[in-house]
Design an enzyme around this catalytic site. Structure first.
Site, PDB file in Angstrom:
ATOM      1  N   GLY A 354       0.801  -1.059  -0.076  1.00 18.85           N
ATOM      2  CA  GLY A 354       0.020  -0.116  -0.023  1.00 18.85           C
ATOM      3  C   GLY A 354       0.908   1.200  -0.047  1.00 18.85           C
ATOM      4  N   THR A 355       1.135   1.735  -1.178  1.00 21.60           N
ATOM      5  CA  THR A 355       2.337   2.752  -1.480  1.00 21.60           C
ATOM      6  C   THR A 355       2.038   3.779  -2.494  1.00 21.60           C
ATOM      7  OG1 THR A 355       3.766   1.103  -0.679  1.00 21.60           O
ATOM      8  CG2 THR A 355       4.757   2.864  -1.602  1.00 21.60           C
TER       9      THR A 355
END
Length: 536
Positions: A354-355
């Site tokens: 999740g970036t």
């Protein structure tokens, strides 16, 4: 580099973007525009990157937040600088303490996997060392979006809805109530096109800007963070926050077919991409859409990941140096293990990420490769009430096995998935690149670099090309538009190929290249996201 811009082998709605005075490429159009606005107000590429990064905590909270980590590679005045803004485990977080809470392995959500957040420290350090404008000016666009609100874009809305559906049944304790208040204010996820705002988030960003981050680490915000975490049985303390600062590091590289490919050194996994390229550079590879090419790429990445998981952790505790792993001799040794059939390496199952990744450049030659993350989507699921601060769960990657190289220890930095990349040639900047997405990231870096150097694809084509992702054992995922005849040929070589419709598993990237003679900037943005390039 010479590219055929008119011959685009992979269909895309996006075209390569050209500009002279500045460029910002992100996964959110409004964040790219925020960075460009700062450039037009007299800021440089570093200011623009900070502005876009802060804006992304508001504009893409499904992937990052104020309570996450960050890394950066900065090219300025003919030099490349690295910034490691990943935070360590709190001083009270130990294997014994976690097991005493009844866990057999590090949990994904809640207060236990929360480590010290590094993103605000990254913004401050970048601004102090290389920025041109005051931090208050640079964070102003992010504050405005948080205060006034913005409409959700399609991909953002998709992942927000998926997170809510998962969280509403799995995050039921009182420590999660503030997450639902912040991100599901109407007892549902915001819809695509619907306005979402957060006055608390705006106030926190303003306080960080006005105090140059002091409030977050040694002031009022630090008190609110530590009090809430400790109230719910977590380990992050005021002392942990006060002790922390981002660290300037020397980037590491491999020379690949005339270019130098740069990454942040461990504890980041950028070395995995370099290990793979160091193996592959011994081959003459000219044809992209070839079963033999894909086979060699996959096998090299397997070996690289096996070494990465065996050795990469906090650099103070690594048993082998990055220089040793990236030596010519080590690359040759690993290359010799590749045959014409798929091998079965030491198995592990990579997690999803999740970036956010962004690239920025200005007309003076400054360039920034920046990545920021809460990990695994919304991170820990913990929001500090009254602040809008969504906390990361980076501690989930620690092992509770004392013999594991990445075993949990107080004050230790974990193996970190987020990695910015940078390319140079003959000691001149080519530019920043990155592909975010958990353990897909080094695999995406390797594929984008080879698409550029070996196959001469221009930035947009390099990102549009179908990707593969090695998962574990002989299992490899490929995208829907991956050629079927090549998938079948890889099966005959022993690979277990699975096509998937979820293109979100294959990362989201940005690229900006700079022509050293003319200064012209060339950019590509991710077709698998709400990607956008703002240019001037």
């Amino acid at each position: 580099m010479n590219f055929d811009y008119l011959n685009h082998p992979y269909p895309s709605e996006r075209q390569t973007v050209f500009a002279k005075n500045g460029m910002v490429a992100t996964s959110q159009p409004l964040a790219a525009q925020a960075g460009l606005d700062i450039l037009k107000k007299g800021g440089n590429a570093i200011d623009a990157a900070i502005a876009a990064a802060a804006a992304l905590t508001v504009l893409e909270p499904t992937s990052n937040g104020i309570g996450g980590d960050a890394f950066a590679l900065v090219w300025t005045n003919g030099n490349l600088y690295g910034l490691n803004a990943s935070g360590p485990a709190p001083s009270g977080l130990s294997i014994e303490a976690v097991k005493a809470k009844g866990y057999a392995k590090m949990p994904v959500h809640g207060v236990t996997p929360i480590t010290v957040p590094g993103a605000p420290a990254a913004w401050v350090q970048l601004s102090k060392r290389f920025g041109r404008l005051p931090l208050q000016d640079v964070l102003a666009p992010a504050i405005a979006y948080a205060e006034e609100g913005y409409p959700l874009t399609p991909i953002l809305g998709k992942y927000w809805a998926l997170a809510y559906e998962k969280f509403k049944t799995s995050l039921t304790g009182p420590e999660f109530e503030a997450w639902f208040a912040a991100f599901a204010p109407n007892n549902r996820a915001p819809k695509i096109g619907e306005i979402w705002r957060s006055a608390d988030h705006a106030a926190t960003l303003r306080e960080i800007a006005e105090t140059n981050g002091e409030s977050f680490y040694r002031g009022r915000l630090a008190e609110k963070i530590s009090s809430f975490v400790e109230k719910h049985g977590g380990f992050l303390s005021k002392e942990d926050l006060a002790y922390y600062d981002a660290e300037w590091v020397d980037p590491i590289s491999v020379h690949y077919k005339g270019y130098d490919v740069w990454e942040i050194p461990p504890n980041g996994q950028g070395i995995v991409a370099l290990l793979g390229l160091n193996i592959l550079k011994g081959y003459t590879i000219t044809e992209k859409d070839s079963a033999d090419t894909y086979h060699k790429q996959i096998e090299a990445m397997k070996l690289a990941f096996t070494d990465g998981k065996a050795y990469v952790t906090d650099p103070k505790e690594m048993k082998i140096t990055a220089e040793e792993l990236l030596s010519e001799q080590y690359g040759e040794m690993r290359r010799a293990e590749i045959t014409d059939k798929a091998i079965l390496p030491e198995a592990y199952e990579p997690a999803k990420g999740g970036t956010v990744y962004l690239a920025a450049a200005d007309g003076e030659g400054n360039m920034v490769s920046f990545i920021q993350s809460n990990y695994m989507g919304f991170g820990s699921g913990v929001v500090i009430p009254g602040t809008g601060i969504s906390m990361q769960n980076r501690g989930h990657d620690f092992s509770l096995d004392e013999t594991h190289p990445n075993a949990l220890k107080p004050g230790k930095k974990t193996y970190h998935t987020i990695i910015p990349g940078f390319l140079t040639k003959d000691n001149q900047a080519v530019g920043p690149f990155g592909v975010m997405g958990g353990y897909m990231q080094p695999q995406g870096h390797l594929q984008v670099v080879m698409n550029t150097i070996d196959f001469h694809l221009h930035p947009q084509a390099a990102l549009d090309a179908p990707r593969w992702q090695w998962i574990e054992g002989k299992k490899v995922l490929v995208e829907p538009h991956f050629p079927s005849h090549l998938a079948q040929a890889l099966v005959r070589k022993g690979h277990e190929i699975q096509k998937t419709v979820d293109t979100g598993q294959f990362g989201r990237g940005q690229i900006i290249w700079r022509d050293p003679d003319t200064g012209v900037l060339t950019g590509g943005t991710e077709p698998r996201a709400d990607g956008s390039i703002a240019s001037w």
